[in-house]
Scaffold this motif. Structure first.
Motif, PDB file in Angstrom:
ATOM      1  N   ASP A 116      23.537 155.602  95.431  1.00  0.00           N
ATOM      2  CA  ASP A 116      24.848 155.269  94.874  1.00  0.00           C
ATOM      3  C   ASP A 116      25.861 155.356  96.015  1.00  0.00           C
ATOM      4  O   ASP A 116      26.162 156.457  96.486  1.00  0.00           O
ATOM      5  CB  ASP A 116      25.210 156.243  93.765  1.00  0.00           C
ATOM      6  CG  ASP A 116      26.605 156.034  93.174  1.00  0.00           C
ATOM      7  OD1 ASP A 116      27.330 155.129  93.637  1.00  0.00           O
ATOM      8  OD2 ASP A 116      26.965 156.786  92.259  1.00  0.00           O
TER       9      ASP A 116
ATOM     10  N   HIS B 288      19.377 158.941  94.543  1.00  0.00           N
ATOM     11  CA  HIS B 288      18.900 159.115  93.166  1.00  0.00           C
ATOM     12  C   HIS B 288      17.377 159.156  93.073  1.00  0.00           C
ATOM     13  O   HIS B 288      16.842 159.708  92.118  1.00  0.00           O
ATOM     14  CB  HIS B 288      19.407 157.968  92.282  1.00  0.00           C
ATOM     15  CG  HIS B 288      20.809 158.170  91.825  1.00  0.00           C
ATOM     16  ND1 HIS B 288      21.137 158.782  90.642  1.00  0.00           N
ATOM     17  CD2 HIS B 288      21.987 157.836  92.406  1.00  0.00           C
ATOM     18  CE1 HIS B 288      22.444 158.818  90.505  1.00  0.00           C
ATOM     19  NE2 HIS B 288      22.990 158.248  91.563  1.00  0.00           N
TER      20      HIS B 288
ATOM     21  N   HIS C 175      16.731 160.641  89.385  1.00  0.00           N
ATOM     22  CA  HIS C 175      17.886 161.166  88.668  1.00  0.00           C
ATOM     23  C   HIS C 175      18.653 159.962  88.157  1.00  0.00           C
ATOM     24  O   HIS C 175      19.190 159.182  88.952  1.00  0.00           O
ATOM     25  CB  HIS C 175      18.760 162.007  89.604  1.00  0.00           C
ATOM     26  CG  HIS C 175      19.900 162.651  88.924  1.00  0.00           C
ATOM     27  ND1 HIS C 175      21.139 162.055  88.808  1.00  0.00           N
ATOM     28  CD2 HIS C 175      20.002 163.844  88.299  1.00  0.00           C
ATOM     29  CE1 HIS C 175      21.942 162.861  88.151  1.00  0.00           C
ATOM     30  NE2 HIS C 175      21.289 163.949  87.837  1.00  0.00           N
TER      31      HIS C 175
ATOM     32  N   TYR D  58      24.483 150.879  92.019  1.00  0.00           N
ATOM     33  CA  TYR D  58      23.223 151.584  92.261  1.00  0.00           C
ATOM     34  C   TYR D  58      22.320 150.619  93.002  1.00  0.00           C
ATOM     35  O   TYR D  58      22.015 149.543  92.499  1.00  0.00           O
ATOM     36  CB  TYR D  58      22.620 152.068  90.944  1.00  0.00           C
ATOM     37  CG  TYR D  58      23.528 153.080  90.301  1.00  0.00           C
ATOM     38  CD1 TYR D  58      23.487 154.399  90.696  1.00  0.00           C
ATOM     39  CD2 TYR D  58      24.480 152.696  89.371  1.00  0.00           C
ATOM     40  CE1 TYR D  58      24.367 155.331  90.149  1.00  0.00           C
ATOM     41  CE2 TYR D  58      25.357 153.612  88.821  1.00  0.00           C
ATOM     42  CZ  TYR D  58      25.294 154.931  89.218  1.00  0.00           C
ATOM     43  OH  TYR D  58      26.169 155.845  88.685  1.00  0.00           O
TER      44      TYR D  58
END
Length: 108
Positions: free
Chosen positions: A3, A19, A44, A57
């Motif tokens: 991110d 992530h 995550h 993302y």
């Protein structure tokens, strides 16, 4: 998966936030839609903070050199934030991504 907008696009003080990180993924498995490999960072899911605006993302896929032992440094293991992706790419001679995808999300 990173991110670049953590914690917000206007103040990305924790960017790049890592992530998810998999290594040793076989190309033949990818062709069948499988992402089996060694997990260096558990997944995550995107959870942007309230009122932080849109977040991008980014999924990046690199070709790993044969017999390369890709790992995280102790500093990288201790935090998902401020990931130095370029240093990681350079350290393991990953070159340019062979595929990328960006997904945008707004906080709920």
């Amino acid at each position: 998966m990173v991110d670049p907008d953590a914690p917000s696009r206007t103040k990305p003080t924790s960017a790049l936030w890592r992530h998810w990180l998999l290594v040793d993924v076989k190309g033949s498995a990818l062709r069948e839609g499988q992402t089996q490999g060694a997990t260096l960072t558990d997944y995550h899911p995107p959870t942007p903070p309230q009122k932080s605006g849109y977040h991008r993302y980014q999924f990046l896929l690199f070709e790993q050199l044969p017999d390369a032992l890709v790992s995280l440094s102790e500093g990288e293991k201790s935090s998902r934030g401020k990931c130095d992706l370029q240093a990681f790419i350079t350290r393991f001679d990953l070159g340019e991504p062979v595929a990328t995808k960006t997904d945008s999300r707004m906080p709920k």
